[in-house]
Enzyme design. Structure first.
Site, PDB file in Angstrom:
ATOM      1  N   GLN A   1      38.548  42.564  34.917  1.00 17.70           N
ATOM      2  CA  GLN A   1      39.173  41.250  34.405  1.00 17.70           C
ATOM      3  C   GLN A   1      40.485  40.889  34.640  1.00 17.70           C
ATOM      4  O   GLN A   1      41.009  39.935  35.054  1.00 17.70           O
ATOM      5  CB  GLN A   1      38.773  41.215  32.962  1.00 17.70           C
ATOM      6  CG  GLN A   1      37.189  41.045  32.585  1.00 17.70           C
ATOM      7  CD  GLN A   1      37.040  40.895  31.116  1.00 17.70           C
ATOM      8  OE1 GLN A   1      38.125  40.622  30.164  1.00 17.70           O
ATOM      9  NE2 GLN A   1      35.982  41.132  30.643  1.00 17.70           N
ATOM     10  N   CYS A   2      41.373  41.952  34.662  1.00 21.11           N
ATOM     11  CA  CYS A   2      42.904  42.136  34.865  1.00 21.11           C
ATOM     12  C   CYS A   2      42.949  42.316  36.482  1.00 21.11           C
ATOM     13  O   CYS A   2      42.123  42.776  37.173  1.00 21.11           O
ATOM     14  CB  CYS A   2      43.194  43.096  34.156  1.00 21.11           C
ATOM     15  SG  CYS A   2      43.252  43.023  32.461  1.00 21.11           S
ATOM     16  N   THR A   3      44.180  41.861  36.746  1.00 24.21           N
ATOM     17  CA  THR A   3      44.656  42.104  38.139  1.00 24.21           C
ATOM     18  C   THR A   3      45.126  43.274  38.390  1.00 24.21           C
ATOM     19  O   THR A   3      46.525  43.755  37.999  1.00 24.21           O
ATOM     20  CB  THR A   3      45.640  41.063  38.569  1.00 24.21           C
ATOM     21  OG1 THR A   3      45.047  39.732  38.487  1.00 24.21           O
ATOM     22  CG2 THR A   3      46.222  41.132  40.014  1.00 24.21           C
TER      23      THR A   3
END
Length: 679
Positions: A545-547
């Site tokens: 979900q995070c970069t």
């Protein structure tokens, strides 16, 4: 008999002059160090005890800027050197002698009789350190100096020693009406033996009709000392010796000083002297030239002024930023159009890792208007990678990213017009409930207005689908759209092709070749997709979900997207500029003055490799195809709402569904990248 001593000028330069010099250096002189004309002035109205001031100001580079009654203009020469060493080693003797030779020639030829302003000039040697706003300078007021000192036959006295009160009043009446409007600095009073007098211009003096003992030579005297005339008398004595003195004798001289005392005009402090003057023949050898100004310690050395503290810090910062950019134009890129960069209004969608670094790079290029959009707050993990945030911004739940980033930009450079907007961007694949439809519509309207107000839009968000709405709005409004995206060790920096609707209007007016693709035919971020954008965060773990990317990746990608953007602005076709297919050639016919203009820059950090692919518009693109953009323009939010709630609707409008269902066209899939995890 005593020697006549002259009060030299004291230079007085206001802050406006240094500002004007800095501007001239940046925009006009650049690396040129040839002499240029400037103008200064002096006055005979200074109060008793003050120095004989010679003033330069903001208007000193304009001849018309100094035509004021009561101020006497001197035309001078400015030599602005490029380095402090050049300033120190400059041939100062040659500089003042050249000026002296010009004065000597005007005296010997008689030109100074017609135009007595030629009797005085000045030279100014400078070095401007524009980074620190420090200036080295040295004035020279060239004066012709005879081999022997000038002697005076009697002590200096006031004007009453030569003119009675009635003659003084008459002199002022004639002077005010005939000479003062033109700021004539030298003239003569003719005494015919009676009470009446007549003022003569120097070229009107005819001998023997006007006997020397009947003439009082008058000069506008900047000196305020009772016993010493001003510097402007020196060259006047040379002129008198050449044209009016036939044998050694004393002459009558009046130094006119014109003050206001208690609201009344007062010239009683004017001085009357009788110097002993020898004739000067046409064959005479040129006199020596003196006149370099002493510094504040009364040593024959240059002066120095530091303006950094007195100038407005915001203005100093703006000048310093412009300096770094304008230096590029002096030697490397004379054609660089900095105005086109500074006036371009940039909208940054995303104020995270990419948004912060892109904003910093835009500042470095002189962009003055930057708006950041984000709907999140600063978290404790952000400051180490996101350059516009600090630990203090994370406390108490975190400050809004967009507004905080904008304020940080102003702290870095007060001259930037930075604004932050907290806004959620609606996305396909993220359904909108009936209860939230009105709020989403308002968000869409805000985004549409922001894109309308700006010239360029940067898509710097985390998710793939969040780029869709600004892509279609940017295409409909014909804006420059730039996309930057990160993977773990890969990145993408690209420019979207110009709007397909504009392409239909432009037609064949945009030049193309076999080696390039017109900017109106280049694809957008979604032109490689054969499916509509969907919710890319659904059913993903935290690391998905995070970069998650290597820390240095954002710096590389942000720098490249801004450099590509600036290069695009320097091309005469801007958004329609073509992309060259043979990227390995040394010189490309379609490049901007900054070099190549690729369509995409894809980087692979694990291999330290960069490739420059070029992609054409996809007729069934879900973001920029004609049918999608026209549907958006026709139905507005109703179209968007259906797209947010049903990704298949976009595939239907764009024609993707028919393409995917047609076996004859199934081979086209091999030409597209359908892996959503890459970017």
């Amino acid at each position: 008999m005593s020697n006549l001593q002259f009060l030299p000028f004291t230079s007085s330069l206001d802050a406006g002059f240094w500002h004007a010099l800095s501007t001239k250096k940046l925009d006009e002189y650049k690396l040129k160090d040839e002499p240029v004309s400037i103008y200064g002035c002096y006055s005979n109205t200074n109060a008793q005890g003050l120095a004989a001031l010679f003033t330069l100001e903001y208007a000193s580079f304009d001849r018309q800027g100094h035509h004021h009654p009561g101020q006497y203009v001197l035309e001078g020469t400015l030599v602005n050197t490029n380095t402090v060493d050049q300033f120190k080693t400059y041939d100062k003797s040659a500089l003042i002698r050249t000026a002296g030779e010009k004065i000597w020639k005007s005296i010997m030829s008689g030109e100074a009789l017609e135009d007595p302003k030629q009797l005085n000039t000045f030279s100014l040697l400078t070095f401007a350190n524009l980074k620190k706003h420090q200036y080295h300078y040295w004035f020279a007021f060239p004066a012709l100096c005879p081999q022997l000192p000038v002697e005076v036959a009697e002590s200096n006295s006031s004007i009453d020693g030569i003119l009675n009160p009635e003659q003084t009043r008459e002199m002022l009446l004639q002077y005010d009406s005939q000479f003062k409007p033109d700021n004539v600095p030298y003239f003569a009073v003719y005494l015919n033996g009676e009470q009446s007098i007549k003022l003569l211009r120097l070229h009107e003096i005819i001998q023997p009709a006007h006997q020397l003992d009947q003439l009082v030579f008058v000069f506008v005297d900047p000196s305020t000392l009772a016993g010493h005339p001003g510097w402007t008398l020196r060259n006047f004595l040379c002129l008198i010796a050449r044209h009016f003195v036939k044998e050694k004798c004393t002459i009558k001289l009046l130094g006119l000083r014109d003050r206001t005392v208690d609201g009344k005009r007062d010239i009683s402090h004017s001085i009357y002297v009788r110097p002993l003057v020898s004739p000067l023949s046409p064959e005479s050898v040129m006199w020596n030239v003196v006149g370099w100004e002493k510094n504040h310690q009364q040593k024959l050395l240059p002066r120095f002024v530091d303006m950094s503290r007195s100038m407005d810090p915001a203005h100093v910062a703006e000048s310093a930023v412009d300096l770094n950019l304008k230096l590029m134009r002096w030697r490397l890129l004379p054609e660089l159009d900095l105005a086109s960069i500074s006036k371009t209004k940039c909208l940054l969608l995303g104020a995270g890792t990419l948004g912060c670094n892109v904003a910093r790079n835009l500042l470095g290029w002189g962009v003055r208007t930057i708006t950041l959009v984000d709907n999140s707050t600063v978290s404790f993990s952000n400051p180490v990678r996101q350059s516009l945030f600090t630990f203090e911004h994370c406390k108490d739940g975190g400050l809004p990213k967009a507004e905080t980033a904008a304020e940080s930009l102003k702290l870095i450079f007060p001259g930037v017009n930075a604004k932050g907007v907290s806004l959620a961007i609606p996305m396909p694949g993220h359904p909108v409930t009936p209860n939230s439809a009105q709020a989403v519509q308002k968000d869409v309207e805000v985004l549409e207005a922001l894109i309308e107000e700006h010239d360029a839009v940067f898509l710097l968000m985390d998710t793939r689908e969040s780029r869709w709405l600004p892509s279609i709005i940017g295409a409909a409004k014909d804006k420059i759209v730039m996309t930057a995206a990160l993977g773990f060790d890969t990145w993408l920096a690209m420019r979207h092709g110009r709007s397909v609707l504009v392409s239909e209007d432009v037609g064949d007016t945009v030049p193309t070749s076999k080696e390039s693709i017109s900017g109106t035919d280049l694809g957008c971020y979604y032109c490689n997709d054969v499916v509509a954008p969907r919710d890319s965060t659904k059913d993903r773990a935290l690391d998905q979900q995070c970069t998650v990317s290597r820390p240095g990746l954002s710096m590389l990608c942000s720098a490249l997207i801004v450099e590509l953007f600036v290069s695009l602005l320097q091309h005469p076709l801007r958004g329609s500029a073509p992309a060259h297919l043979a990227a390995d050639e040394d010189s490309q016919p379609d490049e901007s003055i900054l070099g190549a203009l690729p369509h995409q820059i894809r980087g692979y950090l694990s291999q330290y490799q960069i490739v420059l692919p070029v992609g054409k518009k996809f007729d069934h693109c879900t973001a920029c195809s004609a049918q999608v953009v026209k549907q958006y323009q026709h139905d507005g939010f109703e179209f968007l709402l259906r797209a947010f709630n049903d990704a298949k609707y976009l595939e239907e409008v764009s024609g993707l569904n028919s393409l995917l269902n047609d076996p004859a066209d199934i081979e086209v899939l091999s030409d597209f990248d359908v892996d959503e995890d890459d970017w």
